[in-house]
Design a protein around this motif. Structure first.
Motif, PDB file in Angstrom:
ATOM      1  N   THR A  43      31.535  16.252  70.590  1.00  0.00           N
ATOM      2  CA  THR A  43      30.636  15.326  70.164  1.00  0.00           C
ATOM      3  C   THR A  43      29.085  15.968  70.396  1.00  0.00           C
TER       4      THR A  43
ATOM      5  N   VAL B  82      30.067   4.402  69.777  1.00  0.00           N
ATOM      6  CA  VAL B  82      31.061   4.597  68.604  1.00  0.00           C
ATOM      7  C   VAL B  82      32.178   3.677  68.758  1.00  0.00           C
TER       8      VAL B  82
ATOM      9  N   GLY C 287      34.381   5.722  60.364  1.00  0.00           N
ATOM     10  CA  GLY C 287      33.514   7.057  60.498  1.00  0.00           C
ATOM     11  C   GLY C 287      32.416   7.111  59.531  1.00  0.00           C
TER      12      GLY C 287
ATOM     13  N   PHE D 274      29.237   5.330  60.530  1.00  0.00           N
ATOM     14  CA  PHE D 274      28.383   6.151  61.246  1.00  0.00           C
ATOM     15  C   PHE D 274      27.616   7.234  60.379  1.00  0.00           C
TER      16      PHE D 274
ATOM     17  N   ALA E 132      28.439   0.143  63.977  1.00  0.00           N
ATOM     18  CA  ALA E 132      28.874   1.711  63.791  1.00  0.00           C
ATOM     19  C   ALA E 132      27.713   2.351  63.156  1.00  0.00           C
TER      20      ALA E 132
ATOM     21  N   GLY F 274      25.473   3.283  66.020  1.00  0.00           N
ATOM     22  CA  GLY F 274      26.104   4.528  66.666  1.00  0.00           C
ATOM     23  C   GLY F 274      25.714   5.589  65.644  1.00  0.00           C
ATOM     24  N   GLY F 275      25.744   5.565  64.073  1.00  0.00           N
ATOM     25  CA  GLY F 275      25.460   6.729  63.452  1.00  0.00           C
ATOM     26  C   GLY F 275      23.977   7.069  63.798  1.00  0.00           C
TER      27      GLY F 275
ATOM     28  N   PHE G 200      34.304  11.404  65.458  1.00  0.00           N
ATOM     29  CA  PHE G 200      33.957  10.444  66.289  1.00  0.00           C
ATOM     30  C   PHE G 200      34.957   9.269  66.108  1.00  0.00           C
ATOM     31  N   THR G 201      35.637   9.060  64.948  1.00  0.00           N
ATOM     32  CA  THR G 201      36.460   8.099  64.437  1.00  0.00           C
ATOM     33  C   THR G 201      37.649   8.222  65.322  1.00  0.00           C
TER      34      THR G 201
ATOM     35  N   ALA H  21      36.795   7.358  68.895  1.00  0.00           N
ATOM     36  CA  ALA H  21      36.766   5.886  69.005  1.00  0.00           C
ATOM     37  C   ALA H  21      37.744   5.138  68.948  1.00  0.00           C
TER      38      ALA H  21
END
Lengths: 396, 288, 347
Positions: A211, B23, B42, B45, B203, B206-207, B224-225, B228
């Motif tokens: 990340t 996220v 995702g 994002f 989202a 978050g992006g 990230f998905t 999350a």
């Protein structure tokens, strides 16, 4: 009788000349490596236009067929076999992913076209248990490798670090097949030079599921207190590594990054100041071939050639055109002979294929690499001294 | 084991939970409350990140400012997607939703690839990015602190919306019993539309943070998905407030292992997912 | 009735496999050297069919597994490690891969017995990610660590200059792999048909519909779920080993890629879940569609591919098989109406 003979000769020659030379190209146009693939494609397109404007190959316009290999083994093999059997090409270019290249070895060996291959830097040298691309394909007469091998990438740095004269280095590397062998080679080489490697840590790259939080590892770098931080990772790691380093207050005298490429727009980030890296080609290289390439690229594509893969692809296609034209035929042995012996031009200057540790035909070597440094939003060349555009500045 | 690094590890871990919560919160609304399994989350994002980049390049907008533009745009995108495709698979099995949203994800990802190309994009010139407040020997990064604050606000805000507002009550009603909710006069489709749009909006925010921290590529969404999804499930479906603590647990664990164990950062994902797996399995057997 | 259905199905399956087995020869006769390329595509399609059918097997018990890539990768690594550390014959890796994957599935399946729906899915995903990272961190001497390791190919036909063309070597190799993949698909089909035409089918469906009620009805949900999980994983583990040989190497990031899992689950949804034909048909159709799109649209062919997926699930909610079934039902209904209406045909 003479007229008939002349007609027959003309017909044969005509038939022979009527077939345009076609070069099959494998490149990751989509998927995770699309940045590279699209850059290669842009370089190929530019070279193609120039080659054909200059008369083409063997009197005919050159044709290229670019297949998307997605840097994926299954897709690469299928795409290569299509090029060989359905399209009937005799020359192969492109290439990037080491994994896909390994999957292609058997197929390459079966068909044995001339393969000029940009990518697959994984040589396998220094790793007894793993057969890399140089070990598997290097001895083949028809295989020409353009991009430097992994150990040549590292070699370039040794010259630089030696000139710099640092005492201690902390190495960070992404934990995959790209960073781990590179770090091992780097550590060995540095120790041999008498430089103290005070830390060697693996991190999870953003490209392989991380990340982008490198603070834990960077705090270890701070504790180790080395003169130089050297990191091997992927393009999207560059930004977070540099900014988090500053955020944590860790300030080695030199910061050196070795990703395959750098993100677009990163020069404008103030935290990149004084960060150094290896690059094969930069849009602001002063030599005339580079300027010509950059101008032509801008004219055709509307942007700067940020990704050095464009320059490599451009050089690769031009080398094919020059070699085939010099040979005067598409006969494999003749073209191989020309590829082996000729010197070709490129935005990086003149280059040719020479033997490397286990390969017969290696194109660019460690001499391709320049060290640049982000200085006030510009990537200045700082090493080797004879090609520098600005003096090197320490971070503190 | 260098214990002197422990305080920094703790601080970094707590603050890193901010990004994880950020996220996860949009997905918590989509899956946890409304029940839409969105494989394209995702990509929301990713669009938020690239919009922030483009706004910076074209107009010089600071990312925090671009949130004001990115949020409504993502809401509209989410709502449009819902109205055009997703509402037709709500009654279908979950697996159908997966295929649909997977297809949408491919479309969005490759459209982004065609528009911006495959190279990673960096937002240069973010003055607060590399700033760390030195507090008692530990560095508190402005960016992680900011993400943490924003995430707590968003999670708290979402919780309040769901618990206290008519819209939130409507969302919960619709999630509990679609038919019943319709019978009592709720415009079920409109509620779903707003909810999905809201999920995309969250989202998108978050992006923007991801664009500040990293250099996004069109494929940035996937990693990230997955995380999350894991955090939402760890908190428990429908447990919005739990997102923050779930994020904190995994972020802290990651940070501690990454700092204290040699080559620990390479184990980050293993730590994250081992906690997820262990907790899920443990809870399932304890319930029995 | 059930007995006759089983034999009919097995006969159809045998015919199908037989036809496919003859395909390489047919392609070669029709297309000459281009058959190499088509066979390469065929191998991918059959591989996808194995992936899809094996995933469907476990989905029939209601278990939405996101660990498919883990078993695929475990199989690949089992073969790789065996050949790296011992002098075992090349083909020995494949059955070992099945065993290793099955053992892992037994462990994971047992631990997650009380997880349902998305909790089960995420639990299996978590397992897959942990396994990937663990393999990356294993000692270099055993697995090659993060670099991975090479594997020998299963087929290396000899090129005899003068007696054959180079493409014929590639043809022989592709034919060999095609038949191996086909053999694995035949095994998967056999398992699927046996399940569909036995009491297990009802057990699977009962467990999928409502596990507690199934238990009351006399089905052992734990055993049913584990059986499905283990068999499904064994099959995909063997696929992983075969593909590792074909690609010449394994490495953690590529071999355990979550992309494998995603393909495994979207394909059966497209084709029609909980059937034998659905996943296979979907694999063939989707592979064909993707390749056609790739050849006709140069850029953005993947966007078109995504559109195909979206449109297909909107108009075929039960997949392709569902479409066939509803068409058949409509035809039967029309025929019945036609029979009773005045002037209609006799039913």
């Amino acid at each position: 009788m003479k007229k008939l003979l002349a007609l027959m000769v003309a017909a044969v020659v005509g038939v022979g000349l009527a077939q345009p030379v076609t070069i099959g190209i494998l490149s990751p146009l989509t998927g995770g490596a699309a940045g590279t693939g699209q850059a290669q494609k842009a370089g190929f397109e530019l070279a193609l236009a120039e080659i054909n404007a200059a008369g083409g190959v063997l009197g005919q316009p050159l044709r290229i067929i670019i297949e998307d290999d997605r840097a994926d083994p299954a897709t690469s093999v299928a795409a290569f076999e299509k090029l060989m059997t359905e399209d009937g090409v005799e020359f192969i270019a492109g290439g990037f992913s080491s994994g896909a290249t390994l999957a292609l070895v058997e197929s390459f060996r079966t068909f044995q076209p001339i393969v000029s291959w940009i990518g697959g830097a994984s040589s396998g040298i220094g790793n007894d248990a793993f057969d890399g691309i140089e070990e598997l394909l290097g001895q083949e007469e028809w295989f020409f490798h353009v991009h430097p091998w992994d150990y040549q990438n590292v070699e370039a740095t040794f010259g630089f670090i030696g000139d710099l004269g640092v005492d201690s280095v902390a190495i960070l590397h992404e934990d995959g097949a790209f960073g781990t062998p590179g770090a091992a080679g780097l550590e060995a080489g540095l120790e041999a030079m008498g430089v103290d490697v005070v830390l060697r840590e693996a991190f999870t790259s953003t490209l392989t599921g991380g990340t982008g939080d490198f603070r834990a590892t960077l705090s270890k770098v701070g504790a180790a207190g080395a003169d130089m931080l050297y990191w091997i990772g992927y393009d999207p790691d560059a930004q977070p590594l540099s900014s988090q380093l500053k955020e944590l207050g860790v300030a080695p005298a030199y910061v050196f990054g070795a990703p395959p490429g750098w993100p677009t727009g990163i020069e404008a980030a103030p935290e990149m100041q004084c960060v150094m890296g290896l690059i094969g080609y930069l849009p602001n290289l002063p030599n005339p071939e580079a300027v010509a390439f950059a101008d032509a690229y801008r004219a055709m594509h509307g942007t700067d050639p940020d990704n050095y893969m464009s320059a490599l692809a451009y050089a690769q296609l031009w080398s094919y055109a020059d070699a085939i034209n010099a040979a005067g035929t598409t006969d494999q042995a003749a073209v191989i002979e020309k590829l082996k012996t000729m010197t070709f031009g490129s935005p990086m200057g003149d280059w040719s294929f020479k033997p490397s540790i286990e390969a017969k035909h290696q194109g660019f070597g460690s001499e391709m690499w320049l060290v640049f440094q982000f200085q006030n939003g510009v990537r200045e060349i700082v090493w080797p001294a004879d090609r520098a555009t600005a003096p090197l500045a320490a971070c503190r | 084991m260098d214990l002197s690094l422990l305080p920094q590890a703790l601080v970094s871990g707590v603050l890193a939970s901010g990004l994880y919560a950020l996220v996860a919160v949009g997905l918590a609304l989509a899956i946890g409350v409304i029940g839409i399994v969105n494989f394209a989350h995702g990509e929301f994002f990713m669009i938020g990140a690239f919009l922030a980049y483009q706004l910076f390049v074209s107009f010089g907008f600071d990312p925090l400012l671009s949130i004001l533009f990115v949020a409504p745009v993502l809401f509209l995108i989410g709502a449009a997607l819902y109205a055009s495709t997703i509402r037709f698979v709500l009654k279908a099995p979950e697996l159908n939703q997966m295929l649909l949203t997977f297809g949408i994800g491919i479309i969005l990802q490759n459209l982004a690839l065609m528009i911006w190309g495959g190279d990673p994009r960096s937002i240069g010139g973010v003055p607060y990015r590399a700033v760390g407040l030195q507090v008692g020997g530990v560095s508190v990064g402005l960016v992680p602190l900011g993400s943490f604050v924003i995430s707590v606000l968003l999670v708290g805000g979402l919780y309040l919306v769901l618990a206290r507002t008519p819209l939130g009550r409507a969302m919960r009603a619709v999630a509990q019993n679609r038919v019943g909710a319709g019978l009592v006069g709720l415009e079920v489709n409109r509620v779903y539309l707003v909810a999905f749009g809201l999920s995309a909006l969250l989202a998108g925010i978050g992006g923007v943070m991801i664009a500040v921290i990293q250099s996004p590529t069109p494929t940035v969404g996937l990693a990230f998905t997955l995380k999350a999804f894991a955090i939402v499930v760890l908190a428990g479906l429908g447990n919005i407030r739990g997102i923050v603590s779930a994020a904190m647990v995994v972020a802290l664990a990651e940070s501690l292992v990454a700092t204290m164990v040699p080559n620990g950062d390479a184990l980050r994902n293993a730590v994250f997912f081992a906690i997820i797996l262990g907790t899920l399995v443990y809870r399932s057997w304890r319930r029995a | 009735m059930r007995g006759r259905g089983l034999w009919l199905d097995l006969l159809a399956a045998a015919l199908f496999v037989g036809l496919l087995a003859a395909l390489p020869g047919i392609l070669r006769g029709a297309y000459g050297q281009a058959s190499v390329s088509y066979l390469a595509l065929g191998i991918r399609a059959v591989g996808l069919a194995v992936l899809a059918l094996s995933w469907d097997l476990v989905a029939r018990t209601g278990q939405l597994s996101l660990a498919h890539a883990a078993f695929y990768g475990a199989g690949g690594y089992a073969a790789a490690v065996l050949l790296r550390l011992t002098d075992a014959p090349v083909w020995a890796g494949i059955p070992l891969a099945g065993v290793v994957a099955a053992a892992l599935a037994l462990a994971l399946g047992g631990a997650t017995l009380r997880l349902y729906g998305i909790y089960f899915a995420i639990g299996t995903l978590a397992f897959a990610e942990v396994l990937k990272t663990v393999v990356k961190s294993t000692p270099f001497a055993i697995t090659g660590g993060s670099v991975g390791t090479n594997l020998p190919p299963l087929f290396r036909p000899q090129f005899v200059a003068g007696a054959m063309e180079r493409w014929e070597v590639a043809y022989l190799r592709n034919q060999g792999y095609f038949l191996v993949y086909l053999g694995l698909l035949a095994l998967a089909i056999l398992v699927s048909v046996l399940v569909q035409r036995s009491r297990l089918r009802h057990a699977f469906t009962a467990v999928r519909t409502n596990e507690w009620v199934a238990g009351v009805m006399g089905v052992n949900p734990a055993r049913t779920k584990l059986v499905a999980f283990v068999i499904s994983s064994a099959i995909v583990g063997m696929l992983g080993a075969i593909e590792a040989h074909r690609f010449g190497s394994v490495n953690p990031d590529a071999t355990f890629s979550v992309h494998t899992t995603v393909l495994a689950l979207v394909t059966p949804i497209f084709g029609g879940l909980y059937t034998t034909v659905g996943p296979i048909l979907a694999a063939l159709v989707l592979s064909g569609v993707e390749e056609t799109l790739k050849r006709t649209l140069s850029d953005g062919y993947l966007v078109a591919y995504g559109v195909v997926l979206v449109v297909s699930i909107l108009f075929m909610p039960r997949g392709v098989m569902g479409l066939f079934r509803s068409l058949a039902r409509r035809r039967r209904a029309r025929a019945a109406v036609g029979a009773v209406a005045p002037g209609g045909r006799d039913a």
